[in-house]
Design an enzyme around this catalytic site. Structure first.
Site, PDB file in Angstrom:
ATOM      1  N   ASP A  78    -103.523  27.128   9.482  1.00 43.25           N
ATOM      2  CA  ASP A  78    -102.513  27.212   8.430  1.00 43.25           C
ATOM      3  C   ASP A  78    -101.698  25.929   8.367  1.00 43.25           C
ATOM      4  O   ASP A  78    -102.214  24.850   8.661  1.00 43.25           O
ATOM      5  CB  ASP A  78    -101.609  28.430   8.703  1.00 43.25           C
ATOM      6  CG  ASP A  78    -101.193  29.138   7.436  1.00 43.25           C
ATOM      7  OD1 ASP A  78    -100.340  28.587   6.714  1.00 43.25           O
ATOM      8  OD2 ASP A  78    -101.702  30.239   7.162  1.00 43.25           O
ATOM      9  N   HIS A 111     -95.254  28.684   5.918  1.00 41.67           N
ATOM     10  CA  HIS A 111     -96.338  29.637   5.683  1.00 41.67           C
ATOM     11  C   HIS A 111     -96.990  30.090   6.986  1.00 41.67           C
ATOM     12  O   HIS A 111     -97.127  31.293   7.251  1.00 41.67           O
ATOM     13  CB  HIS A 111     -97.370  28.999   4.753  1.00 41.67           C
ATOM     14  CG  HIS A 111     -98.395  29.936   4.209  1.00 41.67           C
ATOM     15  ND1 HIS A 111     -99.570  30.204   4.850  1.00 41.67           N
ATOM     16  CD2 HIS A 111     -98.418  30.665   3.063  1.00 41.67           C
ATOM     17  CE1 HIS A 111    -100.281  31.062   4.133  1.00 41.67           C
ATOM     18  NE2 HIS A 111     -99.605  31.353   3.031  1.00 41.67           N
ATOM     19  N   ASN A 206    -104.606  35.731  -4.478  1.00 40.12           N
ATOM     20  CA  ASN A 206    -103.495  36.293  -5.251  1.00 40.12           C
ATOM     21  C   ASN A 206    -103.667  36.177  -6.760  1.00 40.12           C
ATOM     22  O   ASN A 206    -102.693  36.321  -7.496  1.00 40.12           O
ATOM     23  CB  ASN A 206    -102.189  35.596  -4.866  1.00 40.12           C
ATOM     24  CG  ASN A 206    -101.800  35.861  -3.432  1.00 40.12           C
ATOM     25  OD1 ASN A 206    -102.252  36.825  -2.835  1.00 40.12           O
ATOM     26  ND2 ASN A 206    -100.976  34.996  -2.875  1.00 40.12           N
ATOM     27  N   ALA A 219    -112.996  33.854   2.251  1.00 36.23           N
ATOM     28  CA  ALA A 219    -113.049  35.308   2.403  1.00 36.23           C
ATOM     29  C   ALA A 219    -114.399  35.907   2.043  1.00 36.23           C
ATOM     30  O   ALA A 219    -114.831  36.895   2.647  1.00 36.23           O
ATOM     31  CB  ALA A 219    -111.946  35.948   1.560  1.00 36.23           C
ATOM     32  N   TYR A 221    -117.420  34.626   2.364  1.00 29.54           N
ATOM     33  CA  TYR A 221    -118.577  34.230   3.158  1.00 29.54           C
ATOM     34  C   TYR A 221    -119.047  35.391   4.038  1.00 29.54           C
ATOM     35  O   TYR A 221    -118.232  36.212   4.487  1.00 29.54           O
ATOM     36  CB  TYR A 221    -118.246  33.030   4.046  1.00 29.54           C
ATOM     37  CG  TYR A 221    -118.090  31.727   3.289  1.00 29.54           C
ATOM     38  CD1 TYR A 221    -119.003  31.321   2.322  1.00 29.54           C
ATOM     39  CD2 TYR A 221    -117.017  30.878   3.552  1.00 29.54           C
ATOM     40  CE1 TYR A 221    -118.851  30.126   1.640  1.00 29.54           C
ATOM     41  CE2 TYR A 221    -116.858  29.679   2.872  1.00 29.54           C
ATOM     42  CZ  TYR A 221    -117.783  29.310   1.917  1.00 29.54           C
ATOM     43  OH  TYR A 221    -117.628  28.128   1.239  1.00 29.54           O
ATOM     44  N   SER A 271    -101.796  36.527   1.904  1.00 27.81           N
ATOM     45  CA  SER A 271    -101.575  35.704   3.101  1.00 27.81           C
ATOM     46  C   SER A 271    -101.008  36.522   4.246  1.00 27.81           C
ATOM     47  O   SER A 271    -101.248  36.220   5.415  1.00 27.81           O
ATOM     48  CB  SER A 271    -100.583  34.574   2.800  1.00 27.81           C
ATOM     49  OG  SER A 271    -101.213  33.478   2.214  1.00 27.81           O
TER      50      SER A 271
END
Length: 402
Positions: A78, A111, A206, A219, A221, A271
């Site tokens: 991140d 984040h 989102n 995501a 894969y 997230s």
């Protein structure tokens, strides 16, 4: 090389964060972050005293009586993790590594610090918030969010490979590639992570307000546990990306978590749904250390709460149920299977409606109908009262005249 975007509905400048659109994301190539019109978050501010709804929905004593994440390492790929936050200072597994300028234990965006807190924030007096796996360890790999450099699919790939080398049990990625496009370098790194035995958990994205299906990466894969966001009603959050790749959903609305320099704030986004699932995965890894990553994912999926027998494109196999996942001691398979059919007396399957959540536009229309209806009722009441008063006066005048 593709840019990679952060998946929160919060865009955070160096000192402040606020609820708002994620169009200017931490990894979009130096985009500036505008402050939205809702509540502001001050890094180094106060903690939130109450227990957040995302924890109130769980029987915490029952869950933590089975596992707390001890001995499990979760890699957070991140914007860095600010270890100066008191709830994270004891949660770090080491210095980690940065693939942009600055240190891995520094986070100017906020984040990554939020993501880490949802996974493993330590309990602290004065607040009801703590991580899902409060004894797990966090290893920070900063792929973006540098003072002078933003990351991309290449730096994310490097971070994933570093997490593999560090033998992380679980890898959390709360970002996706720009324009929902795959990247060969990133795909290769994710494949290596899956083959290493680590469970890769990634946010679904989102951009789902239109309800249309679309794949997001990493995501989508193979081998990745893709996480959508749910709301307080255990329905899909209006912004959560839909698609056949979605595996499971978890709380992602009004999510309390840690921020740089101390304190806590709330934010929305897939997230923050992904680390919720990563935290539960850490609990399962501690309780069942011999289980493979696919078995942990299967247990999470099969014990999730869903409206039908199998998955749908909005919440996958359902909204995660941490206590149910921990309480089932049977050995799971390597992929989920639909629930047995429930039949009526005539032999037909009883269907259940798919819940999608309520969009902002739908919510505004519903409120308008309520307001209009209430106003109409008031008009009728006033009009009726006026007629009643006139009738009463007429009868009274009539009696007096007689």
């Amino acid at each position: 090389m593709l840019a990679v975007t952060g998946l929160c509905v919060v865009s955070a400048p160096p000192a402040l964060a606020s609820d708002g659109p994620a169009s200017d994301s931490p990894a979009s190539g130096g985009a500036k972050f505008g402050l939205a019109a809702s509540t502001e978050c001050v890094f180094g501010g106060d903690v939130i005293k109450s227990t957040p709804w995302s924890l109130q929905r769980i029987l915490l004593d029952q869950m933590w009586g089975q596992a707390t994440g001890k001995g499990v390492t979760v890699a957070v790929i991140d914007t860095g993790v600010d270890s100066s936050n008191p709830q994270l200072s004891g949660a770090m597994a080491g210095a980690g590594k940065s693939f942009v300028d600055g240190a891995a234990n520094k986070d100017i965006e906020g984040h990554g610090t939020r993501v880490a807190g949802i996974i493993a924030a330590r309990p602290m007096k004065g607040t009801g918030f703590e991580g899902i796996a409060p004894n797990a360890k966090i290893l920070s790999f900063r792929y973006t969010g540098g003072e002078n450099k933003q990351g991309n699919a290449g730096t994310m790939s490097d971070a994933i490979r570093a997490a593999i080398a560090a033998r992380a049990d679980i890898i959390n990625i709360s970002s996706d590639t720009a324009n929902k496009k795959s990247d060969s370098t990133l795909e290769s790194a994710v494949t290596a992570a899956v083959n290493s035995g680590a469970l890769v958990v990634a946010a679904a994205g989102n951009d789902g307000a239109d309800g249309k299906s679309a794949k997001t990466y990493p995501a989508a894969y193979p081998g990745v546990l893709a996480v959508a966001a749910s709301d307080r009603n255990d329905e899909r959050a209006y912004f959560s990306q839909a698609g056949d790749f979605v595996d499971v959903a978890a709380p992602g609305v009004d999510m309390v978590s840690t921020v740089p320099k101390g304190g806590q704030c709330t934010a929305d986004g897939t997230s923050f749904a992904a680390p919720y699932v990563a935290g539960v995965a850490a609990l399962l890894k501690q309780k069942h250390p011999t289980w493979k990553a696919a078995q942990i994912a299967t247990r999470i999926e099969e014990t999730a709460q869903r409206p039908g027998r199998g998955p749908n494109r909005y919440i996958g196999w359902g909204v995660i149920d941490p206590v149910a996942a921990l309480s089932d001691n049977s050995t799971p398979g390597f992929s989920p299977t639909p629930d047995p059919a429930v039949k009526t007396g005539s032999g037909g399957v009883v269907p259940m409606a798919v819940t999608m959540g309520e969009s902002k536009a739908e919510r505004e229309r519903r409120t308008a109908v309520y307001v209009l209806g209430t106003g109409l009722v008031l008009v009728l009441v006033v009009a009726g009262s006026g007629v009643a008063v006139r009738d009463w006066r007429s009868r009274r005048v009539g009696r007096v005249g007689r």
